[in-house]
Scaffold this motif. Sequence first.
Motif, PDB file in Angstrom:
ATOM      1  N   THR A 199     -48.819 -50.423  39.598  1.00 38.09           N
ATOM      2  CA  THR A 199     -49.867 -51.156  40.280  1.00 38.09           C
ATOM      3  C   THR A 199     -51.024 -50.204  40.558  1.00 38.09           C
ATOM      4  O   THR A 199     -50.885 -48.978  40.428  1.00 38.09           O
ATOM      5  N   VAL A 200     -52.153 -50.772  40.924  1.00 41.01           N
ATOM      6  CA  VAL A 200     -53.360 -50.002  41.224  1.00 41.01           C
ATOM      7  C   VAL A 200     -54.017 -50.629  42.441  1.00 41.01           C
ATOM      8  O   VAL A 200     -54.069 -51.860  42.557  1.00 41.01           O
ATOM      9  N   ALA A 201     -54.519 -49.816  43.332  1.00 36.15           N
ATOM     10  CA  ALA A 201     -55.277 -50.342  44.466  1.00 36.15           C
ATOM     11  C   ALA A 201     -56.552 -51.003  43.937  1.00 36.15           C
ATOM     12  O   ALA A 201     -57.248 -50.418  43.095  1.00 36.15           O
ATOM     13  N   PRO A 202     -56.856 -52.224  44.372  1.00 39.82           N
ATOM     14  CA  PRO A 202     -58.018 -52.945  43.820  1.00 39.82           C
ATOM     15  C   PRO A 202     -59.325 -52.153  43.876  1.00 39.82           C
ATOM     16  O   PRO A 202     -60.143 -52.229  42.958  1.00 39.82           O
ATOM     17  N   ASP A 203     -59.522 -51.356  44.924  1.00 39.74           N
ATOM     18  CA  ASP A 203     -60.792 -50.636  45.035  1.00 39.74           C
ATOM     19  C   ASP A 203     -60.903 -49.469  44.058  1.00 39.74           C
ATOM     20  O   ASP A 203     -61.986 -48.894  43.882  1.00 39.74           O
ATOM     21  N   THR A 204     -59.787 -49.107  43.404  1.00 34.70           N
ATOM     22  CA  THR A 204     -59.845 -48.032  42.404  1.00 34.70           C
ATOM     23  C   THR A 204     -59.896 -48.584  40.977  1.00 34.70           C
ATOM     24  O   THR A 204     -59.955 -47.812  40.024  1.00 34.70           O
ATOM     25  N   LEU A 205     -59.887 -49.908  40.837  1.00 36.33           N
ATOM     26  CA  LEU A 205     -59.911 -50.507  39.505  1.00 36.33           C
ATOM     27  C   LEU A 205     -61.114 -50.069  38.672  1.00 36.33           C
ATOM     28  O   LEU A 205     -60.959 -49.768  37.472  1.00 36.33           O
ATOM     29  N   GLU A 245     -54.344 -63.053  43.130  1.00 40.05           N
ATOM     30  CA  GLU A 245     -54.596 -63.036  44.570  1.00 40.05           C
ATOM     31  C   GLU A 245     -54.877 -61.621  45.080  1.00 40.05           C
ATOM     32  O   GLU A 245     -54.447 -61.227  46.167  1.00 40.05           O
ATOM     33  N   GLY A 246     -55.586 -60.833  44.273  1.00 44.19           N
ATOM     34  CA  GLY A 246     -55.976 -59.495  44.689  1.00 44.19           C
ATOM     35  C   GLY A 246     -54.959 -58.413  44.393  1.00 44.19           C
ATOM     36  O   GLY A 246     -55.242 -57.224  44.586  1.00 44.19           O
ATOM     37  N   TYR A 247     -53.763 -58.766  43.893  1.00 43.77           N
ATOM     38  CA  TYR A 247     -52.726 -57.784  43.583  1.00 43.77           C
ATOM     39  C   TYR A 247     -52.711 -57.493  42.084  1.00 43.77           C
ATOM     40  O   TYR A 247     -52.684 -58.414  41.262  1.00 43.77           O
ATOM     41  N   ILE A 248     -52.705 -56.207  41.741  1.00 44.92           N
ATOM     42  CA  ILE A 248     -52.754 -55.782  40.344  1.00 44.92           C
ATOM     43  C   ILE A 248     -51.379 -55.322  39.886  1.00 44.92           C
ATOM     44  O   ILE A 248     -50.657 -54.649  40.616  1.00 44.92           O
ATOM     45  N   SER A 249     -51.023 -55.716  38.670  1.00 45.84           N
ATOM     46  CA  SER A 249     -49.767 -55.281  38.060  1.00 45.84           C
ATOM     47  C   SER A 249     -50.049 -54.885  36.615  1.00 45.84           C
ATOM     48  O   SER A 249     -50.799 -55.567  35.915  1.00 45.84           O
ATOM     49  N   ILE A 250     -49.467 -53.769  36.182  1.00 42.69           N
ATOM     50  CA  ILE A 250     -49.678 -53.271  34.816  1.00 42.69           C
ATOM     51  C   ILE A 250     -48.334 -52.844  34.228  1.00 42.69           C
ATOM     52  O   ILE A 250     -47.544 -52.171  34.881  1.00 42.69           O
ATOM     53  N   VAL A 251     -48.107 -53.247  32.993  1.00 41.63           N
ATOM     54  CA  VAL A 251     -46.958 -52.752  32.221  1.00 41.63           C
ATOM     55  C   VAL A 251     -47.511 -52.043  30.996  1.00 41.63           C
ATOM     56  O   VAL A 251     -48.314 -52.617  30.249  1.00 41.63           O
ATOM     57  N   MET A 252     -47.107 -50.804  30.799  1.00 41.05           N
ATOM     58  CA  MET A 252     -47.592 -50.056  29.633  1.00 41.05           C
ATOM     59  C   MET A 252     -46.530 -49.092  29.129  1.00 41.05           C
ATOM     60  O   MET A 252     -45.609 -48.702  29.861  1.00 41.05           O
ATOM     61  N   ASP A 253     -46.674 -48.730  27.882  1.00 40.94           N
ATOM     62  CA  ASP A 253     -45.834 -47.721  27.261  1.00 40.94           C
ATOM     63  C   ASP A 253     -46.030 -46.387  27.992  1.00 40.94           C
ATOM     64  O   ASP A 253     -47.128 -46.065  28.438  1.00 40.94           O
TER      65      ASP A 253
END
Length: 339
Positions: A199-205, A245-253
């Motif tokens: 995940t990433v904090a929205p303000d650092t996107l 809803e403001g929450y970030i999720s990432i799946v990556m190699d």
Amino acid sequence: MLPPPTCSCGGAGRLLCAPPADSLPCIRLPGDSAAGGFSLLPFAGKMCKFFSLTETPEDYTIMLDEEGFKELPLSEFMQVVDSTWLVLNVLSNGRSSTSFQAAGVTKIAKSVIAPLAEHNVSVLMLSTYQTDFILVREKDLPVVIHTLAGEFDIYKEVNGESVPVNCDDVSNGFLKPKPAANPTVHPVQSPQNKFCILTVAPDTLPAIATTLMDVLFYSHSPPKEAAPGSQDFNSITFFAFSLIEGYISIVMDAETQKKFPRNLLLTSSTGELWRMVRIGGQPLGFEECGIVAQIAEPLADADISAYYISTFNFDHALVPEEGICSVIEVLQKRQESGR
């Protein structure tokens, strides 16, 4: 006594498919304007509260709400599923899961996924770093309500507020569904990649915007496909990004992760890696019921956590790296018993 778990039903959304970036010039941007292009994407729009973009070797799958769909610049290369989908989120005692120490999709395999399959309801799954979402077609809502009402308090979202669903109102015109046919037992394959769930904090996107655009649309190396009949890929192209809803999720190699600033990507305290099980030898379509159940139920019986993402053509389950051998064994037994 603890109150029963709740099932909340969000607004309508759309599912789209786009071909890989080299065939889709409308979402290609000059390299020096990648960050600017990022701001044009629907998930950065203020009105879009549910956005998911998943890259696979075949295409990009986009799931987004109606407001985001209106913002999306459509193209002749995009294919849109006719059905409108509703988003269900299961909360235990009023709170959704916020940690991968929980059993992931397997925790709702018996209470939600299997009953819906038994009542001939086709579902899509989208697991995020924070929780799991079940997508059902809008026309199936009466069946969904009747199926789950015995186990869950069910709410719908109205103007941002959770309002109890009156099952009698929803059942108006309800027809008993036909019994589900025996589902096709689909083959599974396990690529050798190791994946991270972050995940990433929205303000650092904005700080990772350029890298994100590069990974999704510019930096591609052809995946090495499995030999015919093989159970394994050497590797597979897969990247999933969601902003809900403001929450970030990432799946990556795990190799792709090295391109991002490490101090901005957040994961569980254990930092565990995940392996993938890819479901389907041919495109799965949207009419068949029980695809998620045939994976989630055996894993639930074996108490194996799973993170599940449906896409336009295939389904993908991610399991803890150390458990991949047990998962393959469990699913091979499922295949054998289904013959």
